[in-house]
Design a protein around this motif. Structure first.
Motif, PDB file in Angstrom:
ATOM      1  N   ASP A 127       0.796  -1.224   0.000  1.00 25.82           N
ATOM      2  CA  ASP A 127       0.000   0.000   0.000  1.00 25.82           C
ATOM      3  C   ASP A 127       0.833   1.282   0.000  1.00 25.82           C
ATOM      4  OD1 ASP A 127      -2.326  -1.530   0.028  1.00 25.82           O
ATOM      5  OD2 ASP A 127      -2.332  -1.642   2.223  1.00 25.82           O
ATOM      6  N   HIS A 128       2.147   1.155   0.057  1.00 24.30           N
ATOM      7  CA  HIS A 128       3.032   2.324   0.009  1.00 24.30           C
ATOM      8  C   HIS A 128       3.619   2.358  -1.400  1.00 24.30           C
ATOM      9  CE1 HIS A 128       3.238   2.859   4.548  1.00 24.30           C
ATOM     10  NE2 HIS A 128       2.460   1.822   4.341  1.00 24.30           N
ATOM     11  N   LYS A 129       2.921   3.046  -2.288  1.00 26.09           N
ATOM     12  CA  LYS A 129       3.121   2.843  -3.724  1.00 26.09           C
ATOM     13  C   LYS A 129       3.986   3.878  -4.416  1.00 26.09           C
ATOM     14  CE  LYS A 129      -1.362   0.540  -4.244  1.00 26.09           C
ATOM     15  NZ  LYS A 129      -2.686   0.584  -4.939  1.00 26.09           N
ATOM     16  N   ILE A 130       4.058   5.080  -3.868  1.00 28.19           N
ATOM     17  CA  ILE A 130       4.707   6.150  -4.615  1.00 28.19           C
ATOM     18  C   ILE A 130       6.213   6.122  -4.394  1.00 28.19           C
ATOM     19  CG2 ILE A 130       4.550   7.977  -2.873  1.00 28.19           C
ATOM     20  CD1 ILE A 130       3.571   9.777  -5.275  1.00 28.19           C
ATOM     21  N   CYS A 131       6.961   6.464  -5.437  1.00 26.67           N
ATOM     22  CA  CYS A 131       8.411   6.287  -5.413  1.00 26.67           C
ATOM     23  C   CYS A 131       9.086   7.465  -6.110  1.00 26.67           C
ATOM     24  CB  CYS A 131       8.752   4.979  -6.139  1.00 26.67           C
ATOM     25  SG  CYS A 131      10.457   4.799  -6.669  1.00 26.67           S
ATOM     26  N   GLU A 132      10.043   8.094  -5.413  1.00 22.96           N
ATOM     27  CA  GLU A 132      10.769   9.185  -6.063  1.00 22.96           C
ATOM     28  C   GLU A 132      11.671   8.614  -7.158  1.00 22.96           C
ATOM     29  OE1 GLU A 132      13.044  13.329  -5.210  1.00 22.96           O
ATOM     30  OE2 GLU A 132      13.236  11.798  -3.655  1.00 22.96           O
ATOM     31  N   TYR A 133      11.634   9.271  -8.308  1.00 21.85           N
ATOM     32  CA  TYR A 133      12.395   8.796  -9.466  1.00 21.85           C
ATOM     33  C   TYR A 133      13.078   9.998 -10.118  1.00 21.85           C
ATOM     34  CZ  TYR A 133      13.418   5.976 -13.633  1.00 21.85           C
ATOM     35  OH  TYR A 133      14.048   5.291 -14.646  1.00 21.85           O
ATOM     36  N   PRO A 134      14.421  10.061 -10.031  1.00 23.86           N
ATOM     37  CA  PRO A 134      15.135  11.191 -10.647  1.00 23.86           C
ATOM     38  C   PRO A 134      15.027  11.129 -12.164  1.00 23.86           C
ATOM     39  CG  PRO A 134      16.684   9.546  -9.832  1.00 23.86           C
ATOM     40  CD  PRO A 134      15.322   9.100  -9.386  1.00 23.86           C
ATOM     41  N   VAL A 135      14.262  12.037 -12.724  1.00 20.20           N
ATOM     42  CA  VAL A 135      13.914  11.919 -14.143  1.00 20.20           C
ATOM     43  C   VAL A 135      14.932  12.569 -15.073  1.00 20.20           C
ATOM     44  CG1 VAL A 135      12.510  14.033 -14.265  1.00 20.20           C
ATOM     45  CG2 VAL A 135      11.937  12.076 -15.721  1.00 20.20           C
ATOM     46  N   ARG A 136      15.716  13.498 -14.568  1.00 20.36           N
ATOM     47  CA  ARG A 136      16.724  14.159 -15.410  1.00 20.36           C
ATOM     48  C   ARG A 136      18.082  14.185 -14.707  1.00 20.36           C
ATOM     49  NH1 ARG A 136      12.157  17.296 -16.238  1.00 20.36           N
ATOM     50  NH2 ARG A 136      11.374  17.256 -18.390  1.00 20.36           N
ATOM     51  N   PRO A 137      18.649  13.033 -14.413  1.00 19.06           N
ATOM     52  CA  PRO A 137      19.949  13.023 -13.739  1.00 19.06           C
ATOM     53  C   PRO A 137      21.056  13.517 -14.659  1.00 19.06           C
ATOM     54  CG  PRO A 137      19.397  10.818 -14.445  1.00 19.06           C
ATOM     55  CD  PRO A 137      18.180  11.673 -14.719  1.00 19.06           C
ATOM     56  N   GLN A 138      22.122  13.978 -14.069  1.00 15.36           N
ATOM     57  CA  GLN A 138      23.292  14.362 -14.855  1.00 15.36           C
ATOM     58  C   GLN A 138      23.877  13.125 -15.538  1.00 15.36           C
ATOM     59  OE1 GLN A 138      24.558  17.481 -15.317  1.00 15.36           O
ATOM     60  NE2 GLN A 138      22.853  18.310 -14.132  1.00 15.36           N
ATOM     61  N   PRO A 139      24.583  13.300 -16.671  1.00 12.09           N
ATOM     62  CA  PRO A 139      25.147  12.146 -17.393  1.00 12.09           C
ATOM     63  C   PRO A 139      25.959  11.217 -16.495  1.00 12.09           C
ATOM     64  CG  PRO A 139      25.349  14.121 -18.727  1.00 12.09           C
ATOM     65  CD  PRO A 139      24.827  14.575 -17.396  1.00 12.09           C
ATOM     66  N   MET A 140      26.728  11.773 -15.585  1.00 17.50           N
ATOM     67  CA  MET A 140      27.534  10.951 -14.679  1.00 17.50           C
ATOM     68  C   MET A 140      26.670   9.981 -13.893  1.00 17.50           C
ATOM     69  SD  MET A 140      29.078  12.021 -11.077  1.00 17.50           S
ATOM     70  CE  MET A 140      27.433  11.612 -10.483  1.00 17.50           C
ATOM     71  N   ALA A 141      25.564  10.485 -13.334  1.00 15.04           N
ATOM     72  CA  ALA A 141      24.706   9.666 -12.486  1.00 15.04           C
ATOM     73  C   ALA A 141      24.025   8.555 -13.277  1.00 15.04           C
ATOM     74  CB  ALA A 141      23.661  10.542 -11.798  1.00 15.04           C
ATOM     75  N   TRP A 142      23.743   8.793 -14.530  1.00 15.07           N
ATOM     76  CA  TRP A 142      23.106   7.774 -15.375  1.00 15.07           C
ATOM     77  C   TRP A 142      24.127   6.763 -15.888  1.00 15.07           C
ATOM     78  CZ3 TRP A 142      18.297   6.197 -16.456  1.00 15.07           C
ATOM     79  CH2 TRP A 142      18.118   5.347 -17.554  1.00 15.07           C
ATOM     80  N   GLU A 143      25.254   7.255 -16.342  1.00 14.21           N
ATOM     81  CA  GLU A 143      26.213   6.388 -17.011  1.00 14.21           C
ATOM     82  C   GLU A 143      26.941   5.431 -16.073  1.00 14.21           C
ATOM     83  OE1 GLU A 143      28.869   8.860 -19.285  1.00 14.21           O
ATOM     84  OE2 GLU A 143      27.201   9.949 -20.211  1.00 14.21           O
TER      85      GLU A 143
END
Length: 392
Positions: free
Chosen positions: A322-338
């Motif tokens: 029942d605890h459904k919502i989740c923070e999601y970084p939608v525009r991370p810097q290239p470093m954080a994604w790569e």
């Protein structure tokens, strides 16, 4: 398993700005025991955390973090809890210790999961990981038009929820804030979930924060996040009594379970947001999740960095249906994604689920880490206490 090594890797974008964007740098932690290699991440100033790991002892209650962990046996979750208690006692005057230990602790859960060939959430006692609804976490635009465009863009790619935070909010007039709120609502649409993060801008000024409540109610915001300093529990409690329609959210500043409990008990929040990279890792975050369930408060992860941190921060409430919502970084810097080869992407239903793989299930891209790696050295009286370790 005896912990044979703890290595810290400071990575960063070439240029770091003063924007409220935590994905511009990171501190990765690699732990090795036997033939197993595991990874964690601290949500803190990288160099400061490295220093707290290796700094010479000041006195009995101010010891370097790594010295409390190296050579210790970790064969079960009880061993992680034992080490956490040791650090809480021996490092109580080293105020950065909680953040430094957080990254190590996350890596130890990854280590145990790989040893037992099970996902971390199962080590925490959950039978199943439930899908979460990710909210696109982003900053307000500099202008209402930019905020509108940002919110519209995430709706167009399938997000049903969005959070706008920091930026100009609370720094201008009430009308300025009202215009940004209207723009955000228009961008995400009538049915979308809208979340607002004030970034502690009001300090402990309850009246200034309360002046925004009618506008937040007008756009049907689900929560009002961090209007005050993270420890201003009296201010939170006062505003919570005046805000029955828009619940307060907070807790990311908690660096121990007591602060998180106070945010619930005295701050009156409806949503408790915990960052595993700050509170001491996955173990104490799970304790907060259990406490929140008992108090009728919704647990939410706090994550604005990498998918390693994202995966770690979902584990403590992965098994809460029942605890459904989740923070999601939608525009991370290239470093954080790569830096991660594995990413937790929304599925066809617009939901995210942690990997069904041993440990955290996140594979690190060593080539990307090397690309952003900062060469650092800490020396005392001519002796090198830290030097950027080899990635091999």
């Amino acid at each position: 398993m005896k912990i044979e090594s703890i290595d810290f890797f400071y990575i960063s974008m070439p240029v770091v700005t003063d924007a409220g964007d935590g994905s511009q740098d990171a501190l990765l932690v690699r732990v090795r025991a036997g033939r197993i290699e595991a990874w964690g991440e601290c949500e803190a100033s990288p160099l400061t955390s490295i220093a707290s790991s290796i700094a010479p002892m000041s006195h009995g209650a101010c010891r370097p973090v790594s010295s409390q962990v190296l050579g210790e046996d970790v064969s079960s979750p009880k061993d992680i809890a034992r080490l956490a208690a040791t650090i809480q006692w021996n490092c109580m005057d080293l105020l950065q210790a909680a953040h430094t230990w957080s990254g190590i602790e996350i890596a130890l859960w990854d280590l145990l999961g790989k040893k037992e060939s099970v996902p971390v959430y199962k080590l925490l006692g959950y039978d199943k990981a439930y899908p979460k609804v990710p909210y696109a976490s982003q900053l307000f635009g500099d202008t209402p038009q930019e905020t509108l465009d940002l919110c519209r863009s995430v709706r167009e790619v399938g997000y049903r929820a969005v959070k706008c935070g920091w930026g100009p909010f609370g720094r201008g007039t009430l009308k300025d804030d009202a215009d940004h709120l209207q723009a955000a609502r228009e961008g995400i649409g009538k049915e979308g979930t809208l979340l607002i993060d004030a970034g502690q801008i009001f300090g402990e000024d309850v009246e200034a924060a309360a002046a925004r409540l009618p506008y937040l109610e007008g756009v049907h915001a689900t929560w009002f996040e961090e209007p005050f300093n993270g420890s201003a529990y009296e201010a939170y409690g006062a505003l919570a009594k005046r805000s029955p329609k828009v619940r307060l959210a907070g807790g990311e500043a908690a660096h121990n379970i007591f602060m998180a409990r106070h945010t619930i008990d005295y701050g009156g929040v409806g949503f408790i947001q915990i960052d595993c990279g700050r509170i001491g890792g996955i173990g104490p975050a799970k304790q907060v999740a259990d406490y929140a369930v008992g108090k009728g408060v919704t647990y939410v992860n706090h994550t604005f960095t990498t998918h390693l941190a994202l995966c770690a921060s979902i584990q403590p409430f992965a098994g809460l249906r029942d605890h459904k919502i989740c923070e999601y970084p939608v525009r991370p810097q290239p470093m954080a994604w790569e830096m991660c080869k594995t990413h937790i992407a929304p599925n066809a239903q617009g939901e995210v689920v942690v990997p069904e793989a041993p440990g955290l299930g996140i594979e690190i891209d060593l080539a990307a880490v090397k690309k952003y790696l900062i060469d650092a050295e800490i020396k005392v009286s001519g002796k090198v206490l830290y030097k950027t370790p080899s990635l091999s």
